[in-house]
Design an enzyme around this catalytic site. Structure first.
Site, short mmCIF file in Angstrom:
data_model
loop_
_atom_site.label_atom_id
_atom_site.label_comp_id
_atom_site.label_asym_id
_atom_site.label_seq_id
_atom_site.Cartn_x
_atom_site.Cartn_y
_atom_site.Cartn_z
N TYR A 1 -16.33 4.15 7.48
CA TYR A 1 -14.88 4.01 7.54
C TYR A 1 -14.38 4.40 8.94
O TYR A 1 -13.65 3.65 9.59
CB TYR A 1 -14.22 4.88 6.47
CG TYR A 1 -12.71 4.97 6.57
CD1 TYR A 1 -11.90 3.86 6.31
CD2 TYR A 1 -12.08 6.16 6.93
CE1 TYR A 1 -10.51 3.94 6.42
CE2 TYR A 1 -10.70 6.25 7.03
CZ TYR A 1 -9.92 5.14 6.78
OH TYR A 1 -8.55 5.23 6.88
N ASP B 1 -5.07 -13.14 3.34
CA ASP B 1 -6.10 -12.17 3.71
C ASP B 1 -6.13 -12.06 5.24
O ASP B 1 -6.36 -13.05 5.94
CB ASP B 1 -7.45 -12.66 3.17
CG ASP B 1 -8.57 -11.67 3.41
OD1 ASP B 1 -8.44 -10.84 4.33
OD2 ASP B 1 -9.56 -11.74 2.68
N TYR C 1 -8.88 -1.31 4.68
CA TYR C 1 -9.76 -1.00 3.55
C TYR C 1 -9.97 0.51 3.60
O TYR C 1 -10.71 1.02 4.44
CB TYR C 1 -11.07 -1.76 3.69
CG TYR C 1 -12.05 -1.54 2.56
CD1 TYR C 1 -11.64 -1.41 1.23
CD2 TYR C 1 -13.42 -1.50 2.83
CE1 TYR C 1 -12.56 -1.23 0.22
CE2 TYR C 1 -14.35 -1.32 1.81
CZ TYR C 1 -13.90 -1.17 0.51
OH TYR C 1 -14.83 -0.99 -0.50
N GLY D 1 0.82 -1.21 0.00
CA GLY D 1 0.00 0.00 0.00
C GLY D 1 0.86 1.26 0.00
O GLY D 1 2.09 1.20 0.04
N ASP E 1 -7.92 10.50 11.42
CA ASP E 1 -8.75 11.60 11.91
C ASP E 1 -10.25 11.30 11.74
O ASP E 1 -11.09 11.93 12.36
CB ASP E 1 -8.41 12.88 11.13
CG ASP E 1 -8.61 12.72 9.64
OD1 ASP E 1 -8.01 11.79 9.05
OD2 ASP E 1 -9.39 13.50 9.04
N LYS F 1 -12.61 2.00 11.84
CA LYS F 1 -11.27 2.25 12.39
C LYS F 1 -11.36 2.45 13.91
O LYS F 1 -10.46 2.04 14.64
CB LYS F 1 -10.64 3.47 11.72
CG LYS F 1 -10.33 3.31 10.23
CD LYS F 1 -9.25 2.29 9.92
CE LYS F 1 -7.87 2.78 10.25
NZ LYS F 1 -6.81 1.85 9.73
N1 LIG Z 1 -4.77 7.40 3.01
C1 LIG Z 1 -5.04 8.29 3.97
O1 LIG Z 1 -5.29 9.48 3.69
C2 LIG Z 1 -5.03 7.87 5.41
C3 LIG Z 1 -5.32 8.83 6.39
C4 LIG Z 1 -5.29 8.46 7.73
C5 LIG Z 1 -5.01 7.16 8.09
N2 LIG Z 1 -4.75 6.24 7.12
C6 LIG Z 1 -4.45 4.86 7.54
O2 LIG Z 1 -3.12 4.58 7.15
C7 LIG Z 1 -3.00 3.20 6.78
C8 LIG Z 1 -2.36 3.10 5.40
O3 LIG Z 1 -3.19 3.77 4.46
P1 LIG Z 1 -2.84 3.76 2.90
O4 LIG Z 1 -3.44 4.99 2.34
O5 LIG Z 1 -1.41 3.45 2.70
O6 LIG Z 1 -3.71 2.53 2.41
P2 LIG Z 1 -3.65 1.72 1.04
O7 LIG Z 1 -2.73 2.37 0.06
O8 LIG Z 1 -5.06 1.47 0.65
O9 LIG Z 1 -2.96 0.36 1.48
C9 LIG Z 1 -3.63 -0.54 2.32
C10 LIG Z 1 -3.14 -1.93 1.95
O10 LIG Z 1 -3.78 -2.87 2.83
C11 LIG Z 1 -4.13 -4.01 2.06
N3 LIG Z 1 -5.23 -4.73 2.69
C12 LIG Z 1 -6.46 -4.26 2.93
N4 LIG Z 1 -7.22 -5.22 3.50
C13 LIG Z 1 -6.43 -6.32 3.59
C14 LIG Z 1 -6.64 -7.63 4.06
N5 LIG Z 1 -7.83 -8.01 4.55
N6 LIG Z 1 -5.63 -8.52 3.98
C15 LIG Z 1 -4.42 -8.17 3.48
N7 LIG Z 1 -4.14 -6.93 3.03
C16 LIG Z 1 -5.15 -6.02 3.06
C17 LIG Z 1 -4.54 -3.46 0.72
O11 LIG Z 1 -4.48 -4.45 -0.24
P3 LIG Z 1 -5.58 -4.44 -1.45
O12 LIG Z 1 -5.28 -3.19 -2.21
O13 LIG Z 1 -5.29 -5.71 -2.18
O14 LIG Z 1 -6.91 -4.40 -0.80
C18 LIG Z 1 -3.50 -2.34 0.51
O15 LIG Z 1 -2.34 -2.81 -0.15
C19 LIG Z 1 -4.40 2.62 6.89
O16 LIG Z 1 -4.53 2.00 8.15
C20 LIG Z 1 -5.31 3.83 6.83
O17 LIG Z 1 -6.52 3.60 7.52
C21 LIG Z 1 -4.76 6.56 5.79
#
Ligand SMILES: NC(=O)c1ccc[n+]([C@@H]2O[C@H](COP(=O)([O-])OP(=O)(O)OC[C@H]3O[C@@H](n4cnc5c(N)ncnc54)[C@H](OP(=O)(O)O)[C@@H]3O)[C@@H](O)[C@H]2O)c1
Length: 283
Positions: free
Chosen positions: A125, A36, A61, A11, A102, A129
């Site tokens: 969402y 998974d 997710y 990710g 947030d 979380k």
């Molecule tokens: N993006 C933001 O703005 C943001 C803001 C605040 C907090 N966060 C938190 O920061 C973290 C990283 O975010 P990100 O933006 O880097 O997310 P991302 O790019 O969507 O990456 C998440 C990864 O987790 C994998 N994943 C999801 N469900 C899974 C499962 N059941 N088993 C195995 N792998 C799974 C996904 O694989 P698939 O693609 O194959 O599903 C994806 O590769 C998350 O916890 C998110 O909630 C993100």
């Protein structure tokens, strides 16, 4: 050499965390291809194979509108998968750093949110979380919940990249003007997570780049840094943005616990945006 396990390693954030590992650190990054995480056997087999001394749990997710359309999928991938990992950590005495958001807050508070503020999510969402945070806190003593916000970086779908791609394609830019936050660069947060995992901090901590802005200000800064400042932006109200999801409009995260614990604040968001664009964006 002790091993740190990174979930969601393919990710946007997880890949930056793997890439930013301290020299000599033994790192195991797992992706969906390794199993998974909603299946308990995945965590069990991963722990049996690698015996990590700590986990940085980035998998989630993260499609916010997808979570709204399918809240059960949100709960499975965010709350259940995190609880299964936390259970495994509890059985083996493994430290867990869990990435949260947030979105556990409504965004109705005028001041920045502190870690002790009561969460009040307004969409599935955020609810999923928050359920994950609660599972972590219930199952573990040695845990750190890191809430962050508005992530962007290479290799992921994010607001900054979307704005630049649209501008380059000559598409019109409508941008929300009444949503505020702290844009956070994955390659600034990742080193902080390595400090966090090695620290003795427990509970919850907020880590974002410094300062905050509106979506319109972020779009304008990104266009400026990319040499696309002549692209027009039409500011719109969040209520006019076509989305099934209510979003927190002012969920700015107060970073003072992190700084008072002796860790460096992340640089101002403007510098980080410029750095990201200079490094990863070509016209
Ligand atoms: N993006 C933001 O703005 C943001 C803001 C605040 C907090 N966060 C938190 O920061 C973290 C990283 O975010 P990100 O933006 O880097 O997310 P991302 O790019 O969507 O990456 C998440 C990864 O987790 C994998 N994943 C999801 N469900 C899974 C499962 N059941 N088993 C195995 N792998 C799974 C996904 O694989 P698939 O693609 O194959 O599903 C994806 O590769 C998350 O916890 C998110 O909630 C993100």
């Amino acid at each position: 050499m002790s091993t740190v396990l990174i979930t969601g390693a393919a990710g946007m954030l997880g890949s930056a965390v793997v890439e930013s590992a301290p020299v000599g650190q033994d790192v195991v990054g797992v992706t969906r291809a390794n199993g998974d995480l909603t299946d308990g056997d995945t965590a069990r087999a991963t722990f049996a194979a690698h015996a990590p001394h700590a986990v940085i749990h980035c998998a989630a997710y993260t499609d916010v509108d997808g979570c709204t359309r399918d809240p059960q999928r949100a709960r499975r991938n965010n709350a259940k998968a995190t609880a299964l990992l936390a259970q495994e950590c509890a059985e083996r005495g493994t430290r867990l750093v869990f990435l949260s958001t947030d979105y556990v807050f409504s965004g109705a508070k005028a001041e920045p949110y502190k870690e002790g503020d009561t969460p009040d999510p307004i969409n599935p969402y955020g609810e999923s979380k928050l359920a994950a945070e609660r599972a972590v806190a219930e199952l573990l003593d040695d845990y750190l919940i890191v809430r962050t916000q508005w992530l962007y970086g290479p290799g992921g779908s994010n607001f900054v990249s979307a704005i630049l791609n649209r501008a380059q394609a000559g598409e019109p830019l409508q941008v929300v003007e009444d949503e505020f936050g702290s844009p956070t660069y994955t390659f600034d947060l990742a080193p902080a997570l390595w400090l966090a995992v090695a620290s003795e901090l427990r509970g919850t901590v907020h880590i974002t780049n410094s300062g905050h802005c509106s979506r319109v200000e972020l779009a304008a800064a990104a266009l400026q840094a990319a040499g696309l400042a002549d692209t027009g932006i039409e500011p719109i109200a969040s209520a006019d943005w076509p989305s099934p999801t209510a979003r927190p409009l002012h969920a700015i995260l107060d970073n003072s616990r992190w700084v008072q614990a002796g860790y460096p604040p992340l640089r101002p968001w403007q510098e980080a945006v410029e750095d990201f664009i200079a490094t990863h964006f070509s016209r």
